[in-house]
Design a protein around this motif. Sequence first.
Motif, mmCIF file in Angstrom:
data_model
loop_
_atom_site.group_PDB
_atom_site.id
_atom_site.type_symbol
_atom_site.label_atom_id
_atom_site.label_comp_id
_atom_site.label_asym_id
_atom_site.label_seq_id
_atom_site.Cartn_x
_atom_site.Cartn_y
_atom_site.Cartn_z
ATOM 1 N N LEU A 88 0.839 -1.201 0.000
ATOM 2 C CA LEU A 88 0.000 0.000 0.000
ATOM 3 C C LEU A 88 0.870 1.246 0.000
ATOM 4 C CD1 LEU A 88 -2.959 -0.629 2.493
ATOM 5 C CD2 LEU A 88 -3.108 -0.223 0.045
ATOM 6 N N ASN A 89 0.560 2.157 -0.883
ATOM 7 C CA ASN A 89 1.227 3.464 -0.935
ATOM 8 C C ASN A 89 0.143 4.515 -0.700
ATOM 9 O OD1 ASN A 89 3.127 5.503 -1.393
ATOM 10 N ND2 ASN A 89 2.615 5.586 -3.572
ATOM 11 N N VAL A 90 0.121 5.112 0.491
ATOM 12 C CA VAL A 90 -0.918 6.085 0.847
ATOM 13 C C VAL A 90 -0.306 7.481 0.836
ATOM 14 C CG1 VAL A 90 -2.631 6.780 2.558
ATOM 15 C CG2 VAL A 90 -2.068 4.362 2.269
ATOM 16 N N VAL A 91 -0.878 8.359 0.009
ATOM 17 C CA VAL A 91 -0.356 9.718 -0.136
ATOM 18 C C VAL A 91 -1.458 10.720 0.192
ATOM 19 C CG1 VAL A 91 1.369 9.078 -1.859
ATOM 20 C CG2 VAL A 91 -0.929 9.712 -2.605
ATOM 21 N N THR A 92 -1.074 11.913 0.623
ATOM 22 C CA THR A 92 -2.048 12.970 0.894
ATOM 23 C C THR A 92 -1.727 14.192 0.048
ATOM 24 O OG1 THR A 92 -0.729 13.803 2.761
ATOM 25 C CG2 THR A 92 -2.470 12.222 3.262
ATOM 26 N N TYR A 93 -2.790 14.799 -0.496
ATOM 27 C CA TYR A 93 -2.673 15.993 -1.329
ATOM 28 C C TYR A 93 -3.839 16.931 -1.055
ATOM 29 C CZ TYR A 93 0.615 13.486 -4.449
ATOM 30 O OH TYR A 93 1.681 12.800 -4.974
ATOM 31 N N PRO A 94 -3.674 18.214 -1.336
ATOM 32 C CA PRO A 94 -4.842 19.106 -1.403
ATOM 33 C C PRO A 94 -5.773 18.620 -2.524
ATOM 34 C CG PRO A 94 -2.800 20.374 -1.318
ATOM 35 C CD PRO A 94 -2.408 18.943 -1.540
ATOM 36 N N PRO A 95 -7.065 18.930 -2.451
ATOM 37 C CA PRO A 95 -8.039 18.373 -3.406
ATOM 38 C C PRO A 95 -7.684 18.537 -4.886
ATOM 39 C CG PRO A 95 -9.188 19.398 -1.597
ATOM 40 C CD PRO A 95 -7.732 19.702 -1.372
ATOM 41 N N ASN A 96 -7.285 19.733 -5.314
ATOM 42 C CA ASN A 96 -6.979 19.926 -6.735
ATOM 43 C C ASN A 96 -5.767 19.111 -7.177
ATOM 44 O OD1 ASN A 96 -9.061 21.675 -7.520
ATOM 45 N ND2 ASN A 96 -8.013 23.446 -6.683
ATOM 46 N N ASP A 97 -4.774 19.019 -6.308
ATOM 47 C CA ASP A 97 -3.589 18.221 -6.621
ATOM 48 C C ASP A 97 -3.934 16.740 -6.682
ATOM 49 O OD1 ASP A 97 -2.177 20.573 -6.630
ATOM 50 O OD2 ASP A 97 -1.314 20.303 -4.640
ATOM 51 N N LEU A 98 -4.831 16.302 -5.795
ATOM 52 C CA LEU A 98 -5.248 14.898 -5.802
ATOM 53 C C LEU A 98 -5.970 14.559 -7.101
ATOM 54 C CD1 LEU A 98 -5.501 12.174 -4.468
ATOM 55 C CD2 LEU A 98 -7.440 13.022 -3.138
ATOM 56 N N LEU A 99 -6.823 15.462 -7.571
ATOM 57 C CA LEU A 99 -7.487 15.248 -8.866
ATOM 58 C C LEU A 99 -6.464 15.067 -9.984
ATOM 59 C CD1 LEU A 99 -10.516 17.727 -8.899
ATOM 60 C CD2 LEU A 99 -10.624 15.243 -9.100
ATOM 61 N N ARG A 100 -5.447 15.908 -9.978
ATOM 62 C CA ARG A 100 -4.409 15.819 -11.009
ATOM 63 C C ARG A 100 -3.704 14.467 -10.962
ATOM 64 N NH1 ARG A 100 -0.523 19.286 -9.056
ATOM 65 N NH2 ARG A 100 0.433 17.432 -8.148
ATOM 66 N N GLU A 101 -3.417 13.982 -9.761
ATOM 67 C CA GLU A 101 -2.721 12.706 -9.622
ATOM 68 C C GLU A 101 -3.578 11.535 -10.098
ATOM 69 O OE1 GLU A 101 0.651 12.373 -8.380
ATOM 70 O OE2 GLU A 101 0.393 14.456 -9.010
ATOM 71 N N ILE A 102 -4.898 11.642 -9.907
ATOM 72 C CA ILE A 102 -5.799 10.583 -10.395
ATOM 73 C C ILE A 102 -5.840 10.606 -11.920
ATOM 74 C CG2 ILE A 102 -8.164 9.703 -10.375
ATOM 75 C CD1 ILE A 102 -8.485 11.112 -7.619
ATOM 76 N N VAL A 103 -5.926 11.805 -12.489
ATOM 77 C CA VAL A 103 -5.975 11.941 -13.952
ATOM 78 C C VAL A 103 -4.704 11.387 -14.602
ATOM 79 C CG1 VAL A 103 -5.967 13.608 -15.850
ATOM 80 C CG2 VAL A 103 -7.582 13.890 -13.957
ATOM 81 N N THR A 104 -3.543 11.655 -14.000
ATOM 82 C CA THR A 104 -2.277 11.190 -14.585
ATOM 83 C C THR A 104 -2.018 9.710 -14.331
ATOM 84 O OG1 THR A 104 -1.013 11.800 -12.591
ATOM 85 C CG2 THR A 104 -1.238 13.478 -14.323
ATOM 86 N N GLY A 105 -2.811 9.095 -13.437
ATOM 87 C CA GLY A 105 -2.639 7.681 -13.142
ATOM 88 C C GLY A 105 -1.682 7.403 -11.995
ATOM 89 N N ALA A 106 -1.130 8.453 -11.374
ATOM 90 C CA ALA A 106 -0.218 8.257 -10.241
ATOM 91 C C ALA A 106 -0.959 7.730 -9.022
ATOM 92 C CB ALA A 106 0.495 9.574 -9.912
ATOM 93 N N VAL A 107 -2.237 8.098 -8.902
ATOM 94 C CA VAL A 107 -3.101 7.605 -7.826
ATOM 95 C C VAL A 107 -4.227 6.802 -8.456
ATOM 96 C CG1 VAL A 107 -4.789 8.294 -6.074
ATOM 97 C CG2 VAL A 107 -2.568 9.435 -6.174
ATOM 98 N N GLN A 108 -4.459 5.601 -7.953
ATOM 99 C CA GLN A 108 -5.498 4.746 -8.546
ATOM 100 C C GLN A 108 -6.887 5.033 -7.981
ATOM 101 O OE1 GLN A 108 -2.499 1.836 -7.596
ATOM 102 N NE2 GLN A 108 -3.347 0.500 -9.173
ATOM 103 N N VAL A 109 -6.953 5.276 -6.672
ATOM 104 C CA VAL A 109 -8.221 5.632 -6.028
ATOM 105 C C VAL A 109 -7.972 6.812 -5.095
ATOM 106 C CG1 VAL A 109 -10.135 4.868 -4.581
ATOM 107 C CG2 VAL A 109 -9.009 3.226 -6.097
ATOM 108 N N GLY A 110 -8.735 7.891 -5.284
ATOM 109 C CA GLY A 110 -8.621 9.065 -4.424
ATOM 110 C C GLY A 110 -9.886 9.250 -3.600
#
Length: 302
Positions: free
Chosen positions: A131-153
């Motif tokens: 498990l790799n658990v990361v925390t981001y502000p909401p807009n940054d988290l959206l970006r990470e999901i779009v790029t595929g760096a985060v699988q589930v936000g």
Amino acid sequence: MAMEQTDLKLLRIFLTIVEVGGFAAAQSELNLSLSTISSYVTTLETRLGFTLCKRGRSGFSLTREGQIVFEEAHRLFKSVSQYETKMRSLRDKLNGTLTIGLTDNTITDPGARKIEKTIARFVKQAPDVTLNVVTYPPNDLLREIVTGAVQVGICAFPKTVLGLSYVSLYPEMHRFYCSSDHPLFNQSDDEIDIDEVRRYRIVGRKFWLGRDLKDFAIAKPHAMVSDMEAEARLILSGAFLGYLPEHYAKQFVEAGRMRAIRPDQFYVEATFQASFDDSKQLDPVAELFLDILIDDFGAKRD
């Protein structure tokens, strides 16, 4: 009409035709001749008992019935794909890495506690997954999901991004606070209205796109923050007013360092959601986590 294997083949061909925009465009996609494609669609129409599309010199377009068949077939094959993914996960040992994205300062929220339950269930079912658990502000988290760096936000997302899917999980209540060092702290709520609040400095959040300011009709905030701790610090200074999650502010309220102003009028309910890129095939690891998460929250996936 009972579904047969032939019907599934014909429906897949029909889906491809619609998705690429017509018979001619589907030739290279299906590696079939125009006459063969036309024959398949005619056979499907005969099986169903109605016309699916108009084709000819005027161009390709769906009939009302064709649109319904397209939408239902799309759902059918999506379900089949999810079923196949789950069966593979049962057959194959799950391993690899799952990256989950969260937003900070939610651990004190009673509504979020089921996330820990989800993690525990997931680890029990997939013990070899890292498990790799990361925390981001909401807009940054959206970006990470779009790029595929985060699988589930998991977050109260400030906006909807085209191409991502969202599942609502739980609500989070935000109240409007001042500190014990602010002039409004000892003032009765009966004496406080919007005009009174507008006399003081108000904190805004970068990711809320002005939602926290619209009640007060001010052009711009007097300070901007990207997370809850920064906003709490500004409020505690006594120089600013601002919104905080009720669960997060509770510690300061109980210590006598903050109070909510006009809770009957100044509040925002944010909905926490799970977001993922459903346009790509989720791997079995992400699918398993998502299924457990949705089950634990009693949510519904479209």
